[in-house]
Design a protein around this motif. Structure first.
Motif, PDB file in Angstrom:
ATOM      1  N   GLY A 282       8.880  -0.549  -2.566  1.00 53.89           N
ATOM      2  CA  GLY A 282       8.772  -0.225  -0.809  1.00 53.89           C
ATOM      3  C   GLY A 282      10.266   0.672   0.005  1.00 53.89           C
ATOM      4  N   LEU A 283      10.817   1.382  -0.908  1.00 56.97           N
ATOM      5  CA  LEU A 283      12.196   2.033  -0.318  1.00 56.97           C
ATOM      6  C   LEU A 283      11.297   3.331   0.806  1.00 56.97           C
ATOM      7  N   THR A 284      10.570   3.358   0.677  1.00 55.21           N
ATOM      8  CA  THR A 284      10.277   4.915   1.571  1.00 55.21           C
ATOM      9  C   THR A 284       9.956   4.221   2.839  1.00 55.21           C
ATOM     10  N   PRO A 285       8.380   2.594   3.239  1.00 52.36           N
ATOM     11  CA  PRO A 285       8.763   2.280   4.472  1.00 52.36           C
ATOM     12  C   PRO A 285      10.281   1.605   4.938  1.00 52.36           C
ATOM     13  N   LEU A 286      11.001   1.127   4.449  1.00 57.37           N
ATOM     14  CA  LEU A 286      11.788   1.256   4.423  1.00 57.37           C
ATOM     15  C   LEU A 286      12.234   1.832   5.731  1.00 57.37           C
ATOM     16  N   GLU A 287      12.840   2.866   4.305  1.00 56.15           N
ATOM     17  CA  GLU A 287      13.600   4.026   5.810  1.00 56.15           C
ATOM     18  C   GLU A 287      12.974   4.800   6.758  1.00 56.15           C
ATOM     19  N   ALA A 288      11.857   4.762   6.717  1.00 57.83           N
ATOM     20  CA  ALA A 288      11.205   5.025   7.672  1.00 57.83           C
ATOM     21  C   ALA A 288      11.066   4.298   9.319  1.00 57.83           C
ATOM     22  N   MET A 289      10.442   3.018   8.820  1.00 60.51           N
ATOM     23  CA  MET A 289      11.451   1.383  10.039  1.00 60.51           C
ATOM     24  C   MET A 289      12.562   1.996  10.649  1.00 60.51           C
ATOM     25  N   ALA A 290      13.498   2.055   9.216  1.00 66.23           N
ATOM     26  CA  ALA A 290      15.071   3.040   9.743  1.00 66.23           C
ATOM     27  C   ALA A 290      15.015   3.536  11.258  1.00 66.23           C
ATOM     28  N   CYS A 291      14.375   4.950  10.766  1.00 69.10           N
ATOM     29  CA  CYS A 291      14.307   5.622  11.906  1.00 69.10           C
ATOM     30  C   CYS A 291      13.728   5.811  13.289  1.00 69.10           C
ATOM     31  N   GLY A 292      12.604   4.096  13.136  1.00 69.52           N
ATOM     32  CA  GLY A 292      12.368   3.804  14.245  1.00 69.52           C
ATOM     33  C   GLY A 292      10.303   4.421  14.146  1.00 69.52           C
ATOM     34  N   THR A 293      10.748   5.444  13.328  1.00 71.88           N
ATOM     35  CA  THR A 293       9.085   5.188  12.965  1.00 71.88           C
ATOM     36  C   THR A 293       7.742   4.447  12.353  1.00 71.88           C
ATOM     37  N   PRO A 294       6.857   4.661  13.330  1.00 73.23           N
ATOM     38  CA  PRO A 294       5.640   2.913  12.612  1.00 73.23           C
ATOM     39  C   PRO A 294       4.917   3.405  11.270  1.00 73.23           C
ATOM     40  N   VAL A 295       4.893   2.380  10.996  1.00 76.24           N
ATOM     41  CA  VAL A 295       3.927   1.959   9.012  1.00 76.24           C
ATOM     42  C   VAL A 295       3.601   1.656   9.098  1.00 76.24           C
ATOM     43  N   ILE A 296       2.082   2.430   8.005  1.00 78.02           N
ATOM     44  CA  ILE A 296       0.929   2.086   7.561  1.00 78.02           C
ATOM     45  C   ILE A 296       1.305   1.792   6.180  1.00 78.02           C
ATOM     46  N   VAL A 297       1.053   1.004   5.352  1.00 74.98           N
ATOM     47  CA  VAL A 297       1.274   0.520   4.080  1.00 74.98           C
ATOM     48  C   VAL A 297       0.585  -0.457   3.286  1.00 74.98           C
ATOM     49  N   SER A 298       0.358  -0.461   2.347  1.00 71.58           N
ATOM     50  CA  SER A 298      -1.092  -1.264   1.733  1.00 71.58           C
ATOM     51  C   SER A 298      -0.311  -2.263   1.648  1.00 71.58           C
ATOM     52  N   ASN A 299      -0.901  -3.731   1.656  1.00 71.37           N
ATOM     53  CA  ASN A 299      -0.909  -5.070   1.155  1.00 71.37           C
ATOM     54  C   ASN A 299      -0.838  -5.593  -0.026  1.00 71.37           C
ATOM     55  N   VAL A 300      -0.291  -4.722  -0.407  1.00 71.74           N
ATOM     56  CA  VAL A 300      -0.261  -5.423  -2.485  1.00 71.74           C
ATOM     57  C   VAL A 300       1.149  -5.130  -2.764  1.00 71.74           C
ATOM     58  N   SER A 301       1.147  -6.307  -3.450  1.00 73.44           N
ATOM     59  CA  SER A 301       3.059  -5.657  -4.427  1.00 73.44           C
ATOM     60  C   SER A 301       3.829  -6.116  -3.515  1.00 73.44           C
ATOM     61  N   SER A 302       4.969  -5.145  -3.896  1.00 70.90           N
ATOM     62  CA  SER A 302       6.016  -6.270  -2.370  1.00 70.90           C
ATOM     63  C   SER A 302       6.338  -5.529  -1.504  1.00 70.90           C
ATOM     64  N   LEU A 303       5.240  -4.598  -0.738  1.00 64.93           N
ATOM     65  CA  LEU A 303       5.081  -3.872   0.164  1.00 64.93           C
ATOM     66  C   LEU A 303       5.314  -5.003   1.340  1.00 64.93           C
ATOM     67  N   PRO A 304       4.117  -5.981   1.199  1.00 60.13           N
ATOM     68  CA  PRO A 304       4.703  -6.710   2.515  1.00 60.13           C
ATOM     69  C   PRO A 304       5.586  -7.571   2.472  1.00 60.13           C
ATOM     70  N   GLU A 305       5.946  -7.584   1.448  1.00 65.83           N
ATOM     71  CA  GLU A 305       7.294  -8.800   1.609  1.00 65.83           C
ATOM     72  C   GLU A 305       8.431  -7.776   1.921  1.00 65.83           C
ATOM     73  N   VAL A 306       8.231  -6.549   2.276  1.00 60.90           N
ATOM     74  CA  VAL A 306       9.285  -5.274   2.750  1.00 60.90           C
ATOM     75  C   VAL A 306       9.189  -5.184   3.896  1.00 60.90           C
ATOM     76  N   VAL A 307       7.959  -4.872   4.784  1.00 60.21           N
ATOM     77  CA  VAL A 307       8.158  -4.885   5.880  1.00 60.21           C
ATOM     78  C   VAL A 307       7.506  -5.821   7.086  1.00 60.21           C
ATOM     79  N   GLY A 308       7.648  -7.022   6.487  1.00 58.65           N
ATOM     80  CA  GLY A 308       7.311  -8.005   7.003  1.00 58.65           C
ATOM     81  C   GLY A 308       6.279  -8.304   8.481  1.00 58.65           C
ATOM     82  N   ASP A 309       6.737  -7.981   9.975  1.00 62.56           N
ATOM     83  CA  ASP A 309       5.384  -8.367  10.033  1.00 62.56           C
ATOM     84  C   ASP A 309       5.787  -6.793  11.322  1.00 62.56           C
ATOM     85  N   ALA A 310       6.090  -6.101  10.575  1.00 62.24           N
ATOM     86  CA  ALA A 310       6.711  -4.541  11.179  1.00 62.24           C
ATOM     87  C   ALA A 310       5.985  -3.450  11.645  1.00 62.24           C
TER      88      ALA A 310
END
Length: 369
Positions: A282-310
């Protein structure tokens, strides 16, 4: 130590595995100037992919994903005379001499075979041989590691989890500056919701389009929807759905966006939505967060692991959850501000320097040095 790294796929695409290969090699070259790194590069690539005194280029006429790859590639790799050879695209030379490390990014082709073309399925069908022949496996998330253990029976001690990181260019910048840049390049509207990834079924873009239609109809919110990414396999249905939902005027397909333009696109967007059915990292959500962009992601596979509570998590099978998450971010300024701050902190916890050190530890363990 002399490390060979297969970078042939970069010729075809700089997204995904290509970006991983380049970022990792750049970090390795800086962190280990005393070691030598040889990039196996497609002969048609005119420039050196990574420029450093301890990085050399080995042009190869063996095309990536070709039916003759396993006949020709072992001979090419033997000539490199490496202590260890790393295959970031996970299929190593199966009949080879020397030590082998592979990176497995995901097992989407096994979990969602309906989203894969027959040609791709044949190539990825080598996965069983790959995991048995590799001396060690790097997985980009615990989710991918668990899939390897569960689906392919790989021993846990044969796998090391090493996270990716965002490109250092991914950083916050003034919104007006970012918007002016992307409008000049892509003529996007002032107000938009963003999706960034390849246009293919696994990314669940159909659900995003239906949720976006509901956002306009039921919630009376009308930002544009901007989708940045190359057309992938089985993508025609996405474009047909845009027409059927009467979203042609409000939906903008940018095609592939150059990596140096992505920070501007993230910073100009109100939010990034990533409703994928499955991601190995889930590199795309991580890139967006690094830019300070609010992120909406699926609650499956690695995505919760990457975004945490952000980030806001949604069920990718529930279109209404995507709509509600969009409504919340677009109408609650305090929530959006909190998500920006948490996203920046979360993204800062991932590092290519750390990935380089962890990867070199794997190389040394495999090579016995």
């Amino acid at each position: 130590m002399h490390v060979g790294i297969d970078a042939r796929l970069v010729y075809h695409t700089r997204a995904g595995i290509g970006e991983y290969t380049l970022r990792l090699t750049q970090a390795l070259a800086v962190a280990y100037p005393q070691d030598q790194f040889c990039l196996l590069q497609d002969w048609r690539q005119s420039n050196g992919l990574v420029r450093a005194d301890n990085v050399t280029i080995a042009p190869s006429r063996v095309p990536s994903h070709h039916r003759l790859e396993q006949i020709l590639l072992p001979w090419v790799v033997r000539r490199l005379n490496c202590d260890v050879f790393h295959s970031p695209d996970f299929i190593p030379p199966l009949h080879r001499r020397g030590n082998s490390v592979i990176t497995i990014h995901d097992l989407a082709f096994l979990i969602y075979p309906q989203f894969v073309t027959k040609e791709a399925a044949r190539y990825y069908g080598q996965i069983d041989h790959a995991v048995r022949h590799a001396d060690h496996i790097i997985a980009v998330s615990n989710s991918t590691k668990n899939d390897l253990v569960r689906m392919l029976g790989v021993p846990e001690d044969h796998i090391t989890v090493i996270y990716e990181a965002a490109d250092p260019r991914m950083r916050p910048m003034p919104h007006d500056e970012a918007l002016q840049r992307v409008q000049a390049l892509y003529n996007v509207p002032d107000d938009f919701v963003l999706f960034v990834s390849t246009i293919e079924p696994r990314k669940n873009i159909g659900a995003l389009l239906r949720a976006y239609r509901r956002l306009r109809d039921d919630y009376k919110l009308t930002p544009a929807l901007v989708l940045a990414g190359s057309r992938g396999w089985l993508s025609d249905d996405v474009y047909d759905l845009v027409t059927r939902l009467d979203l042609t005027d409000s939906t903008h397909f940018l095609g592939r966006v150059e990596s140096h333009d992505l920070p501007y696109l993230y910073n100009a967007a109100r939010t990034l939505v990533h409703p994928a059915f499955y991601e190995g990292f889930g590199l795309t959500p991580l890139e967006a967060m690094a830019c300070g962009t609010p992120v909406i992601v699926s609650n499956v596979s690695s995505l919760p692991e990457v975004v945490g509570d952000a980030a806001l998590l949604i069920d990718p099978a529930q279109d209404e959850e995507i709509t509600v998450a969009l409504w919340r971010v677009l109408t609650d300024d305090a929530l959006a501000a909190s998500m920006r701050e948490k996203g920046l902190q979360r993204a800062a916890s991932f590092s290519w320097e750390r990935a380089a050190h962890q990867t070199m530890a794997v190389y040394r363990r495999v090579a016995g040095v």
